[in-house]
Scaffold this motif. Structure first.
Motif, PDB file in Angstrom:
ATOM      1  N   GLY A   1       0.823  -1.211   0.000  1.00 23.33           N
ATOM      2  CA  GLY A   1       0.000   0.000   0.000  1.00 23.33           C
ATOM      3  C   GLY A   1       0.847   1.247   0.000  1.00 23.33           C
ATOM      4  N   SER A   2       1.898   1.277   0.827  1.00 26.28           N
ATOM      5  CA  SER A   2       2.697   2.495   0.891  1.00 26.28           C
ATOM      6  C   SER A   2       3.524   2.682  -0.368  1.00 26.28           C
ATOM      7  CB  SER A   2       3.567   2.513   2.144  1.00 26.28           C
ATOM      8  OG  SER A   2       4.333   1.350   2.203  1.00 26.28           O
ATOM      9  N   VAL A   3       3.959   1.583  -0.985  1.00 27.30           N
ATOM     10  CA  VAL A   3       4.715   1.714  -2.231  1.00 27.30           C
ATOM     11  C   VAL A   3       3.820   2.339  -3.297  1.00 27.30           C
ATOM     12  CG1 VAL A   3       5.773   0.415  -4.114  1.00 27.30           C
ATOM     13  CG2 VAL A   3       6.366  -0.122  -1.757  1.00 27.30           C
ATOM     14  N   THR A   4       2.554   1.879  -3.380  1.00 29.21           N
ATOM     15  CA  THR A   4       1.630   2.423  -4.368  1.00 29.21           C
ATOM     16  C   THR A   4       1.403   3.902  -4.113  1.00 29.21           C
ATOM     17  OG1 THR A   4       0.534   0.317  -4.179  1.00 29.21           O
ATOM     18  CG2 THR A   4      -0.545   1.946  -5.545  1.00 29.21           C
ATOM     19  N   ALA A   5       1.256   4.289  -2.851  1.00 29.41           N
ATOM     20  CA  ALA A   5       1.003   5.690  -2.529  1.00 29.41           C
ATOM     21  C   ALA A   5       2.164   6.561  -2.980  1.00 29.41           C
ATOM     22  CB  ALA A   5       0.775   5.845  -1.025  1.00 29.41           C
ATOM     23  N   VAL A   6       3.392   6.097  -2.735  1.00 25.23           N
ATOM     24  CA  VAL A   6       4.558   6.870  -3.156  1.00 25.23           C
ATOM     25  C   VAL A   6       4.574   7.015  -4.674  1.00 25.23           C
ATOM     26  CG1 VAL A   6       7.071   6.824  -3.318  1.00 25.23           C
ATOM     27  CG2 VAL A   6       5.968   6.337  -1.143  1.00 25.23           C
ATOM     28  N   ALA A   7       4.299   5.905  -5.380  1.00 24.99           N
ATOM     29  CA  ALA A   7       4.306   5.955  -6.834  1.00 24.99           C
ATOM     30  C   ALA A   7       3.286   6.966  -7.340  1.00 24.99           C
ATOM     31  CB  ALA A   7       4.014   4.574  -7.405  1.00 24.99           C
ATOM     32  N   CYS A   8       2.128   7.035  -6.684  1.00 22.81           N
ATOM     33  CA  CYS A   8       1.091   7.957  -7.138  1.00 22.81           C
ATOM     34  C   CYS A   8       1.497   9.409  -6.929  1.00 22.81           C
ATOM     35  CB  CYS A   8      -0.222   7.704  -6.401  1.00 22.81           C
ATOM     36  SG  CYS A   8      -1.019   6.211  -6.973  1.00 22.81           S
ATOM     37  N   THR A   9       2.027   9.734  -5.737  1.00 24.74           N
ATOM     38  CA  THR A   9       2.353  11.133  -5.489  1.00 24.74           C
ATOM     39  C   THR A   9       3.489  11.598  -6.388  1.00 24.74           C
ATOM     40  OG1 THR A   9       3.623  10.367  -3.623  1.00 24.74           O
ATOM     41  CG2 THR A   9       1.535  11.409  -3.123  1.00 24.74           C
ATOM     42  N   SER A  10       4.439  10.719  -6.731  1.00 26.34           N
ATOM     43  CA  SER A  10       5.551  11.184  -7.546  1.00 26.34           C
ATOM     44  C   SER A  10       5.100  11.477  -8.977  1.00 26.34           C
ATOM     45  CB  SER A  10       6.680  10.162  -7.546  1.00 26.34           C
ATOM     46  OG  SER A  10       6.294   9.030  -8.293  1.00 26.34           O
ATOM     47  N   GLY A  11       3.886  11.070  -9.339  1.00 24.37           N
ATOM     48  CA  GLY A  11       3.405  11.300 -10.692  1.00 24.37           C
ATOM     49  C   GLY A  11       2.854  12.690 -10.945  1.00 24.37           C
ATOM     50  N   SER A  12       2.563  13.464  -9.883  1.00 18.29           N
ATOM     51  CA  SER A  12       1.973  14.772 -10.128  1.00 18.29           C
ATOM     52  C   SER A  12       2.979  15.886  -9.888  1.00 18.29           C
ATOM     53  CB  SER A  12       0.735  14.963  -9.254  1.00 18.29           C
ATOM     54  OG  SER A  12       1.104  14.900  -7.904  1.00 18.29           O
ATOM     55  N   SER A  13       2.954  16.871 -10.741  1.00 15.89           N
ATOM     56  CA  SER A  13       3.894  17.981 -10.654  1.00 15.89           C
ATOM     57  C   SER A  13       3.400  19.011  -9.657  1.00 15.89           C
ATOM     58  CB  SER A  13       4.058  18.600 -12.025  1.00 15.89           C
ATOM     59  OG  SER A  13       4.566  17.630 -12.912  1.00 15.89           O
TER      60      SER A  13
END
Ligand code: HEC
Length: 113
Positions: free
Chosen positions: A16-28
């Motif tokens: 879950g936390s890995v997915t959350a990190v991946a999501c936040t790094s996608g937005s500028s």
């Protein structure tokens, strides 16, 4: 020894936390909402530039932009021309984006990233 149930729970939390990190790094980074040009610039950046230059302009396949473009291009017109015409491995955007979009994304890289 730990029970398999606890181990599974741990794995689920980790995933879950890995997915959350991946999501936040996608937005500028967000542009100040009071400036519609910068808000437009953020949209243009996320869909056309972030893939090569990184969501935060930190660089990747393309050069680092964050904090360096105003030094590399003291004259904004020179930076606009580079983005419109391309350079080396970077494609030009004059066919894909309007002059307003190019100016908006240029300002975004100078003022927000
Ligand atoms: C296909 C990958 C790719 C895309 C997409 C891309 N760039 Fe680039 N960009 C590059 C590369 C590679 C360079 C380095 C070119 C060189 O110096 O030869 C570069 C260089 C730049 C530079 C010059 C940086 C400097 O300090 O010299 C700017 C500014 C820039 N890009 C902005 C943008 C903007 C804005 C967008 C979106 C509209 C964009 N790029 C899209 C790959 C890309």
């Amino acid at each position: 020894m730990r029970s398999p149930r606890v181990l599974l729970l741990g794995l689920a939390v980790l995933a879950g936390s890995v997915t959350a990190v991946a999501c936040t790094s996608g937005s500028s980074p967000a542009a100040p909402t009071g400036d519609p040009v910068l808000v437009e610039g953020q949209k243009v950046y996320s869909s056309n530039c972030a893939g090569c230059h990184g969501a935060n302009g930190q660089g990747g396949y393309g050069k680092k932009l964050s904090g360096v473009v105003t030094t590399d291009y003291p004259d904004i017109a020179a930076q606009i021309a580079l983005i419109a015409n391309g350079k080396g491995a970077m494609p030009g955007f004059s066919q894909k984006l309007s002059a307003e979009q190019i100016e908006a994304v240029t300002r975004y890289t100078r003022e927000v990233l």
